[in-house]
Scaffold this active site. Structure first.
Site, mmCIF file in Angstrom:
data_model
loop_
_atom_site.group_PDB
_atom_site.id
_atom_site.type_symbol
_atom_site.label_atom_id
_atom_site.label_comp_id
_atom_site.label_asym_id
_atom_site.label_seq_id
_atom_site.Cartn_x
_atom_site.Cartn_y
_atom_site.Cartn_z
ATOM 1 N N GLY A 122 0.845 -1.593 -0.003
ATOM 2 C CA GLY A 122 0.048 -0.094 -0.146
ATOM 3 C C GLY A 122 0.964 0.993 0.187
ATOM 4 O O GLY A 122 1.663 1.977 -0.597
ATOM 5 N N PHE A 123 1.370 1.985 1.462
ATOM 6 C CA PHE A 123 1.719 3.095 1.430
ATOM 7 C C PHE A 123 1.256 4.429 0.242
ATOM 8 O O PHE A 123 2.535 4.533 -0.235
ATOM 9 C CB PHE A 123 3.049 2.968 1.137
ATOM 10 C CG PHE A 123 3.625 1.843 2.119
ATOM 11 C CD1 PHE A 123 4.377 2.651 3.584
ATOM 12 C CD2 PHE A 123 4.252 0.860 2.009
ATOM 13 C CE1 PHE A 123 4.323 1.102 4.668
ATOM 14 C CE2 PHE A 123 4.574 -0.515 2.900
ATOM 15 C CZ PHE A 123 4.839 0.669 3.955
ATOM 16 N N HIS A 124 0.237 4.041 -0.247
ATOM 17 C CA HIS A 124 -0.509 5.332 -1.088
ATOM 18 C C HIS A 124 -2.089 6.156 -0.646
ATOM 19 O O HIS A 124 -2.833 5.153 0.520
ATOM 20 C CB HIS A 124 -0.655 4.346 -2.322
ATOM 21 C CG HIS A 124 -1.534 3.678 -2.601
ATOM 22 N ND1 HIS A 124 -1.394 2.400 -2.028
ATOM 23 C CD2 HIS A 124 -3.039 3.269 -2.864
ATOM 24 C CE1 HIS A 124 -2.050 1.157 -2.829
ATOM 25 N NE2 HIS A 124 -3.059 2.698 -2.696
ATOM 26 N N ALA A 125 -2.593 6.719 -1.276
ATOM 27 C CA ALA A 125 -3.436 7.399 -1.247
ATOM 28 C C ALA A 125 -4.106 7.537 -2.242
ATOM 29 O O ALA A 125 -3.224 8.133 -3.506
ATOM 30 C CB ALA A 125 -4.032 8.581 -0.194
ATOM 31 N N ARG A 142 -3.868 3.862 2.939
ATOM 32 C CA ARG A 142 -3.894 2.346 3.061
ATOM 33 C C ARG A 142 -2.573 2.035 3.032
ATOM 34 O O ARG A 142 -1.216 2.372 2.462
ATOM 35 C CB ARG A 142 -5.154 1.885 2.403
ATOM 36 C CG ARG A 142 -4.824 1.606 1.125
ATOM 37 C CD ARG A 142 -4.490 2.780 0.079
ATOM 38 N NE ARG A 142 -5.593 3.681 -0.081
ATOM 39 C CZ ARG A 142 -6.850 3.521 -0.328
ATOM 40 N NH1 ARG A 142 -7.420 3.015 -1.287
ATOM 41 N NH2 ARG A 142 -7.728 4.775 -0.545
#
Length: 147
Positions: free
Chosen positions: A53-56, A101
């Site tokens: 993830g590590f993104h929006a 997330r």
């Protein structure tokens, strides 16, 4: 935060002798999820101790379902954080736009399926957390000014 559980129908298939023959979970866009489903993908064979993830997303809406096994989802914005455990294939996690997330603690043989409101567009992603917090603060100011 614009995140919530969605309970789907869980139809237990029983035959004449009433033995369960499995579960069927129908999911329809604009009926069971709050958007038209334009993309579906799944994540499998995640190595132990991997965080994804590590993104929006600026506009994309998603529903995450763990079809097999379990996985933890950390959903946050600059003001709050919540951890969800996906472990029921008839229960999805709706994540609205503008939320960071991270997915982790994938059990062996887990299958995470994602229903998305749009096709893949790199421009919709925010992959740097500092840039994300600046974006989220700006959005919260815009929302406050509309009130």
């Amino acid at each position: 935060m614009n995140v919530r559980w969605i309970e789907f129908k869980d139809i237990v298939d029983k035959r004449n002798d009433e033995r369960p023959m499995g579960h069927l979970t129908p999911i329809e866009g604009l009926k069971d999820v709050p958007f038209e489903i334009k993309r579906i993908y799944h994540i499998t064979r995640v190595p132990e101790n991997t965080i994804r993830g590590f993104h929006a997303h600026k506009a994309l809406e998603q529903v995450l379902l763990c079809l097999n096994g379990n996985v933890k989802i950390n959903v946050s914005d600059p003001f709050s954080k919540e951890i969800f455990v996906l472990d029921n294939p008839a229960k999805g996690l709706y994540i609205g736009p503008g939320l960071w997330r991270e997915m982790y603690d994938f059990s062996p043989a887990s299958v995470l399926m994602v229903l998305a409101s749009d096709i893949y567009t790199e421009e919709d992603y925010i992959r740097n957390y500092r840039e994300y917090t600046e974006y989220a603060y700006e959005k919260s100011k815009e929302t406050a000014n509309k009130i």
